[in-house]
Design a protein around this motif. Structure first.
Motif, PDB file in Angstrom:
ATOM      1  N   VAL A 144      11.318   0.641   1.511  1.00 22.02           N
ATOM      2  CA  VAL A 144      11.985   2.113   1.554  1.00 22.02           C
ATOM      3  C   VAL A 144      11.119   3.239   0.990  1.00 22.02           C
ATOM      4  N   LYS A 145      10.880   4.043   1.770  1.00 20.72           N
ATOM      5  CA  LYS A 145       9.969   5.059   1.354  1.00 20.72           C
ATOM      6  C   LYS A 145      10.503   5.874   0.023  1.00 20.72           C
ATOM      7  N   VAL A 146       9.668   6.063  -0.932  1.00 25.34           N
ATOM      8  CA  VAL A 146      10.163   6.446  -2.161  1.00 25.34           C
ATOM      9  C   VAL A 146       8.982   7.552  -2.500  1.00 25.34           C
ATOM     10  N   TYR A 147       9.534   8.949  -2.421  1.00 25.68           N
ATOM     11  CA  TYR A 147       8.708  10.235  -2.294  1.00 25.68           C
ATOM     12  C   TYR A 147       8.621  10.465  -4.003  1.00 25.68           C
ATOM     13  N   ALA A 148       7.151  10.555  -4.440  1.00 18.61           N
ATOM     14  CA  ALA A 148       7.150  10.763  -5.960  1.00 18.61           C
ATOM     15  C   ALA A 148       5.876  11.804  -6.131  1.00 18.61           C
ATOM     16  N   MET A 149       5.839  12.495  -7.159  1.00 17.77           N
ATOM     17  CA  MET A 149       4.998  13.321  -7.844  1.00 17.77           C
ATOM     18  C   MET A 149       3.842  12.334  -8.416  1.00 17.77           C
TER      19      MET A 149
END
Length: 303
Positions: free
Chosen positions: A125-130
């Motif tokens: 699952v793509k998890v977008y994070a700084m």
């Protein structure tokens, strides 16, 4: 004539159904409503079934044309919110196109645990994070296990850099001042061909931000913003320890905007003590009278 009207009605309904939209999956502060350990009459109404429990603040971005679904934040109520999303979209699959994280406070990322081997056993699952958020997940268990087992696939984000979700939707993170024990904090600006949606569930006092909230509201079609507390004295501890902007302060800051602009503002991320959580309180009626809006769980915002 009747046939033409029926055709137009069907066409407009189809067009609406095909537009991207926001689904409000939750509206409360990290601890939810009712909150653990809370025995006040306000919480007892929920514990004893007189009021429904409410989920922690989260949004879904839905494109019914491509059948893609993204989440903003993975909350402790993730399993209920996933089911709400599936019901709303009439799509029983568990597939998510991605999850965008605002920061590393418990109400905003701990729902990732449901993607692990003990629950969904999700795959990539793509998890977008700084950057700091990514480092936190990769170097601290149990989150690092989600990475090593490829339950999640972390996608780096950069401040003020847009990410294209598909031909119709893009999203841009922007940093905001907020307690940074483990990560930076971002809000999001979601754009479609027709609308701009701004989301700031957590921020410290507006005066600490380099941007003018009036300008942010004017440049958007919708602005969902931090309303953790309504006013000073709401909790029995120094409120400087949790320096969210009070709703009363936000209304004062925006009071010179015409009502047409104030109507863009939706308050969200309510602490369990906030009177805006409940219908027909004097505070909620006053907010609505001034033209502002209160986010509602299950609400749909067309983009």
């Amino acid at each position: 004539m009747r046939r033409l009207l029926c055709f137009l009605l069907l066409f407009s309904t189809f067009a609406y159904a095909q537009s991207p939209y926001i689904l409000v999956l939750g509206i409360t502060q990290d601890g939810g409503y009712p909150q653990a350990g809370c025995n006040t009459p306000n919480c007892m109404d929920a514990w004893e079934g007189r009021r429904p429990p409410l989920y922690v603040t989260s949004l879904a971005i839905v494109d019914p044309q491509t059948k893609q679904r993204w989440l903003i934040d993975a909350t402790p109520d993730f399993k209920y919110q996933l089911q709400l999303l599936k019901t709303n979209t009439q799509n029983a699959s568990n597939e998510l196109a991605g999850i965008f994280l605002t920061h590393a406070h418990i109400g905003h990322y701990t729902g990732l645990m449901h993607l692990g081997r003990e629950a969904l056993g999700a795959k990539n699952v793509k998890v977008y994070a700084m950057p700091l958020m990514q480092r936190f997940l990769e170097n601290n268990g149990p989150w690092s296990q989600l990475v090593s087992l490829k339950n999640i696939d972390i996608q780096p984000m950069t401040d003020s850099t847009s990410i294209v979700l598909n031909d119709r939707i893009s999203i841009r993170p922007f940093t905001v001042p907020h307690r940074a024990e483990y990560s930076e904090t971002v809000g999001f600006r979601i754009r479609t061909n027709n609308k701009t949606f701004v989301y700031i569930p957590d921020i410290d006092k507006w005066s600490l931000w380099k941007k003018d909230l009036n300008d942010v509201v004017k440049a958007a079609d919708y602005a969902f913003i931090d309303a953790t507390f309504f006013a000073d004295g709401e909790i029995p501890r120094p409120m400087s320890e949790v320096p969210h902007p009070f709703v009363s302060e936000t209304m004062k800051l925006l009071e010179k905007l015409p009502k047409t602009e104030r109507q863009k503002v939706f308050f969200t991320h309510f602490n369990h003590t906030n009177p805006l959580l409940h219908p027909d309180t004097p505070q909620r009626n006053a907010v609505l009278k001034e033209g502002y809006q209160v986010a509602v769980q299950g609400q749909i915002i067309e983009l």
